[in-house]
Design a protein around this motif. Structure first.
Motif, short mmCIF file in Angstrom:
data_model
loop_
_atom_site.label_atom_id
_atom_site.label_comp_id
_atom_site.label_asym_id
_atom_site.label_seq_id
_atom_site.Cartn_x
_atom_site.Cartn_y
_atom_site.Cartn_z
N LEU A 1 0.82 -1.21 0.00
CA LEU A 1 0.00 0.00 0.00
C LEU A 1 0.85 1.27 0.00
N GLY A 2 2.17 1.11 0.02
CA GLY A 2 3.05 2.27 0.02
C GLY A 2 3.11 2.97 1.36
N ASP A 3 2.59 2.34 2.40
CA ASP A 3 2.63 2.95 3.73
C ASP A 3 3.97 2.73 4.41
N ARG A 4 4.69 1.73 3.99
CA ARG A 4 6.07 1.55 4.45
C ARG A 4 6.96 1.83 3.25
N GLN A 5 7.71 2.93 3.29
CA GLN A 5 8.50 3.36 2.15
C GLN A 5 10.00 3.18 2.35
N GLY B 1 -4.68 7.79 -6.44
CA GLY B 1 -4.98 8.72 -5.35
C GLY B 1 -3.78 8.97 -4.46
N LYS B 2 -3.03 7.94 -4.17
CA LYS B 2 -1.87 8.08 -3.28
C LYS B 2 -0.81 9.00 -3.90
N VAL B 3 -0.55 8.81 -5.17
CA VAL B 3 0.44 9.67 -5.85
C VAL B 3 -0.12 11.08 -6.01
N PHE B 4 -1.42 11.20 -6.35
CA PHE B 4 -2.04 12.52 -6.53
C PHE B 4 -1.99 13.34 -5.23
N ARG B 5 -2.21 12.68 -4.11
CA ARG B 5 -2.18 13.36 -2.80
C ARG B 5 -0.74 13.57 -2.29
N ALA B 6 0.22 13.16 -3.09
CA ALA B 6 1.64 13.27 -2.76
C ALA B 6 2.00 12.46 -1.51
N GLU B 7 1.25 11.41 -1.26
CA GLU B 7 1.58 10.51 -0.15
C GLU B 7 2.70 9.55 -0.54
N SER B 8 2.91 9.44 -1.83
CA SER B 8 4.02 8.65 -2.36
C SER B 8 4.51 9.35 -3.62
N SER B 9 5.81 9.37 -3.77
CA SER B 9 6.35 10.06 -4.95
C SER B 9 6.27 9.20 -6.21
N VAL B 10 6.20 7.90 -6.04
CA VAL B 10 6.12 7.01 -7.19
C VAL B 10 5.16 5.86 -6.92
N ALA B 11 4.53 5.39 -7.97
CA ALA B 11 3.69 4.19 -7.88
C ALA B 11 4.59 2.97 -8.04
N PRO B 12 4.07 1.79 -7.76
CA PRO B 12 4.90 0.58 -7.97
C PRO B 12 5.36 0.49 -9.41
#
Length: 161
Positions: A52-56, A97-108
């Protein structure tokens, strides 16, 4: 139909009948990581956080690089269904949504084959991928999930047709 044509017909028909009579066997999907990843075992919850990209980050200096198969691949289906309980559309929407909200800089990053996944895991520090356990290279680092390796009873990443 002469005898020769009948044998040709049976030679073509038999593999098709066999294919449908014997569905693909269950197969485990291994979690494979770069050798620099300072982890040998993940809990199922930790695996979910990674997906889920919560652990980066693995540690303060090693970023998680998530590699996941392209849609329709068995490895991707197992991960989405067994770990995330998401459909393909839900997974895509989640990451947009995660990338759009800038919660992650990259998708998988998407990989198309197990060979490509293995090559990238070897060359990218912090990379983690999901591969058919029977196709994992010998020198690859396979992470346990809840202290279980692929093939062990109760292993959670199993493809069942």
């Amino acid at each position: 139909m002469n005898r020769r044509n009948m044998w040709c017909f049976l030679a073509i028909l038999l593999p098709i009948v066999t294919l449908f009579a014997n569905p693909a066997p269950a197969a485990d999907i291994a979690v494979v990581a770069n050798k620099d990843v300072p982890v040998d075992n993940l809990t199922f919850a930790e695996l979910r956080k990674i997906l889920l990209g919560d652990r980066q980050f693995w540690s303060s200096s090693i970023r998680v690089t998530l590699l996941i198969h392209a849609p329709v691949a068995r490895e991707r289906d197992v991960v989405l269904k067994n770990v995330l309980e998401m459909s393909e559309a839900q997974f895509r929407q989640y990451w947009i949504g995660k990338v759009f909200r800038a919660e992650s800089s990259v998708a998988p990053k998407t990989v198309d084959t197990n060979e490509r996944a293995a090559a990238l895991v070897t060359n990218i520090p912090g990379a983690v991928a999901f591969m058919d356990a029977e196709q994992v290279p010998r020198d690859a680092k396979v992470l346990k999930v809840d202290s279980l390796l692929p093939g062990q009873k109760g292993y959670p990443l199993r493809y069942i047709p």
